[in-house]
Design an enzyme around this catalytic site. Structure first.
Site, short mmCIF file in Angstrom:
data_model
loop_
_atom_site.label_atom_id
_atom_site.label_comp_id
_atom_site.label_asym_id
_atom_site.label_seq_id
_atom_site.Cartn_x
_atom_site.Cartn_y
_atom_site.Cartn_z
N GLU A 169 14.84 -5.15 6.21
CA GLU A 169 13.81 -5.60 7.16
C GLU A 169 14.48 -6.45 8.24
OE1 GLU A 169 10.53 -7.34 4.97
OE2 GLU A 169 9.96 -5.40 4.19
N ASP A 182 4.46 -0.86 4.93
CA ASP A 182 4.49 -2.22 5.49
C ASP A 182 5.79 -2.93 5.13
OD1 ASP A 182 3.35 -4.59 6.73
OD2 ASP A 182 3.09 -5.40 4.71
N ASP A 211 -0.48 0.65 -15.04
CA ASP A 211 0.16 -0.68 -15.10
C ASP A 211 0.84 -0.76 -16.47
OD1 ASP A 211 -0.59 -3.63 -13.51
OD2 ASP A 211 0.45 -3.71 -15.44
N HIS A 238 5.94 -5.73 7.77
CA HIS A 238 5.71 -6.66 6.64
C HIS A 238 4.66 -7.73 7.01
CE1 HIS A 238 7.67 -8.53 2.83
NE2 HIS A 238 6.37 -8.77 2.87
N ILE A 239 3.45 -7.24 7.27
CA ILE A 239 2.38 -8.15 7.72
C ILE A 239 1.26 -8.29 6.69
CG2 ILE A 239 2.83 -7.76 10.17
CD1 ILE A 239 0.29 -5.92 10.14
N GLY A 240 1.54 -7.84 5.45
CA GLY A 240 0.48 -7.83 4.42
C GLY A 240 -0.32 -9.11 4.34
N ARG A 242 -3.60 -8.64 -9.02
CA ARG A 242 -4.57 -9.21 -8.08
C ARG A 242 -4.85 -8.26 -6.92
NH1 ARG A 242 -0.81 -13.03 -9.06
NH2 ARG A 242 -1.48 -14.80 -10.31
N ILE A 243 -3.77 -7.77 -6.28
CA ILE A 243 -3.97 -6.92 -5.09
C ILE A 243 -4.50 -5.55 -5.51
CG2 ILE A 243 -2.86 -5.87 -3.08
CD1 ILE A 243 -0.84 -8.22 -3.13
P1 NAD Z 1 0.29 -9.41 -9.61
O1 NAD Z 1 1.36 -10.09 -10.40
O2 NAD Z 1 -1.08 -9.97 -9.65
O3 NAD Z 1 0.21 -7.86 -10.03
C1 NAD Z 1 1.34 -7.05 -10.22
C2 NAD Z 1 1.02 -6.04 -11.30
O4 NAD Z 1 2.13 -5.16 -11.43
C3 NAD Z 1 0.78 -6.68 -12.68
O5 NAD Z 1 -0.47 -6.25 -13.21
C4 NAD Z 1 1.96 -6.17 -13.52
O6 NAD Z 1 1.61 -5.95 -14.88
C5 NAD Z 1 2.28 -4.87 -12.81
N1 NAD Z 1 3.64 -4.41 -13.09
C6 NAD Z 1 4.78 -5.13 -13.17
N2 NAD Z 1 5.82 -4.33 -13.45
C7 NAD Z 1 5.33 -3.07 -13.56
C8 NAD Z 1 5.91 -1.80 -13.84
N3 NAD Z 1 7.21 -1.69 -14.11
N4 NAD Z 1 5.10 -0.71 -13.85
C9 NAD Z 1 3.77 -0.85 -13.63
N5 NAD Z 1 3.16 -2.02 -13.37
C10 NAD Z 1 3.93 -3.11 -13.33
O7 NAD Z 1 0.84 -9.34 -8.11
P2 NAD Z 1 -0.01 -9.11 -6.78
O8 NAD Z 1 -0.47 -10.43 -6.27
O9 NAD Z 1 -0.99 -8.03 -7.00
O10 NAD Z 1 1.15 -8.63 -5.79
C11 NAD Z 1 1.88 -7.44 -6.04
C12 NAD Z 1 3.10 -7.39 -5.14
O11 NAD Z 1 2.69 -7.21 -3.78
C13 NAD Z 1 3.90 -8.70 -5.09
O12 NAD Z 1 4.83 -8.79 -6.16
C14 NAD Z 1 4.60 -8.63 -3.76
O13 NAD Z 1 5.89 -8.05 -3.90
C15 NAD Z 1 3.71 -7.70 -2.94
N6 NAD Z 1 3.11 -8.40 -1.81
C16 NAD Z 1 3.35 -7.92 -0.56
C17 NAD Z 1 2.80 -8.56 0.54
C18 NAD Z 1 3.04 -8.04 1.93
O14 NAD Z 1 3.12 -8.83 2.85
N7 NAD Z 1 3.13 -6.74 2.12
C19 NAD Z 1 2.01 -9.72 0.37
C20 NAD Z 1 1.77 -10.16 -0.92
C21 NAD Z 1 2.33 -9.50 -2.01
#
Ligand code: NAD
Length: 310
Positions: A260, A255, A169, A281-283, A149-150
């Site tokens: 932390e 971030d 990925d 950590h403000i994502g 998603r991100i």
């Molecule tokens: P998501 O599940 O939609 O996407 C994660 C992607 O990573 C998936 O496409 C998955 O196939 C891929 N993946 C998993 N293991 C892998 C590997 N070993 N090698 C390559 N790709 C791999 O998740 P998202 O919503 O995009 O979020 C991603 C991460 O961001 C979350 O798990 C979370 O830890 C982090 N996040 C951080 C903040 C913040 O405040 N900084 C906020 C939200 C999420």
């Protein structure tokens, strides 16, 4: 059903749960020890990322039927231990893509146009124009690791900056996704060798712990930038410090951290570097994301309750 809300969530979700008839206790600053003492009084526990729900808390929560995380990452919850006890774990992975992807570009622009350095120096009475030579994103290559998603939101925004976008990925989406977003798949090492900017968007799992380490930094393009808004331990930050100090990497935007707040002397050295932009950590710390997390979680709890899956 009695629910303990152990971290502050937006009021909208609290109102929805109250209207649905749940009994709520709000203890936003509860300590780990207090939580362990009183958790047996509750059938539901709601947290964000502050509260650690480890095996001991789950063992103590003899009446727990669900744990709700208002947010994305589940690494503060021992999901395996919860599921082994039949406790349902709910989260809201849908909420963060806009907020986190916007932060990625905020930090990146701050680094390459030296915005935070200029801001700090001007407030100290200086006029640091000579220090401020930057560069453009246009025409550069953005390498996205983790195309969920991100990662995909970051891709859209990078295209708006007229960047070339490549990604890695473990799951490769349908080629129509690549065509629609105008992105190309690269194996990890090739992505690292090719990208001017590398940004991480994978979850923290045993496979992604220290995914970027000394060996990987070595093959990154000289002068590349690294952005981490995923989880601290996805990078070996000690090795990152070495590659930032040597000048092999231009800079980093961080971030998230393994500790932390960061506590080791080398971590403090890392965040104090001039070519590192840091945030605590403000994502997903935006009004929109937090509101959406609390509403979505409340609705998921109600839905699961209605389906008798709690
Ligand atoms: P998501 O599940 O939609 O996407 C994660 C992607 O990573 C998936 O496409 C998955 O196939 C891929 N993946 C998993 N293991 C892998 C590997 N070993 N090698 C390559 N790709 C791999 O998740 P998202 O919503 O995009 O979020 C991603 C991460 O961001 C979350 O798990 C979370 O830890 C982090 N996040 C951080 C903040 C913040 O405040 N900084 C906020 C939200 C999420």
């Amino acid at each position: 059903m009695k629910i303990l809300i152990a971290d502050e969530i937006s009021s909208e979700g609290i109102d929805i749960l109250r209207k649905a008839g749940f009994e709520l206790d709000l203890k936003f600053d509860i300590t780990y020890d207090e939580l362990k003492k009183i958790i047996s009084n509750y059938e539901g526990l709601v947290v964000r990322s502050r509260t650690k729900v480890d095996n001991d808390i789950i063992e103590a929560g003899v009446n727990l039927r669900f744990i709700g995380r208002a947010g994305v990452g589940l690494d503060n919850i021992d999901v395996k231990a919860a599921e082994a006890k039949g406790i349902v774990v709910l989260n809201t992975p849908e909420i963060a893509a806009s907020s986190v992807s916007e932060l990625v570009f905020g930090m990146l622009l701050s680094l390459i146009r030296k915005i935070s350095v200029c801001d700090r120096l001007m407030k100290m009475g200086e006029w640091p124009k000579k220090l401020a030579m930057g560069f453009e994103l246009k025409g550069k290559t953005m390498g996205i690791i983790g195309f969920g998603r991100i990662g995909r939101e970051v891709a859209k925004k990078a295209k708006a900056f007229e960047m070339r976008v490549i990604y890695y990925d473990i799951f490769r989406p349908d080629s129509s996704v690549e065509r629609e977003l105008g992105v190309e798949f690269f194996e990890l090492d090739d992505l690292l060798k090719t990208s001017d900017v590398v940004t991480l968007h994978v979850p923290l799992t045993p496979q992604t712990k220290y995914l970027l380490n000394e060996e990987k930094f070595k093959i990154m393009k000289k002068g590349a930038i690294l952005i981490n808004t995923s989880r601290g331990a996805v990078i070996d930050n000690k090795a990152l410090l070495k590659y930032l100090k040597s000048g092999h990497l231009y800079g980093a935007c961080l971030d998230v951290f393994e500790n932390e707040p960061p506590k080791e002397p080398w971590e403090k050295e890392l965040i104090s570097l001039e070519n590192v932009v840091v945030t605590p950590h403000i994502g997903s710390m935006t009004i929109e994301a937090q509101k959406m997390a609390s509403i979505l979680l409340a609705n998921k709890i109600i839905e699961a309750f209605a389906k008798k899956s709690l």
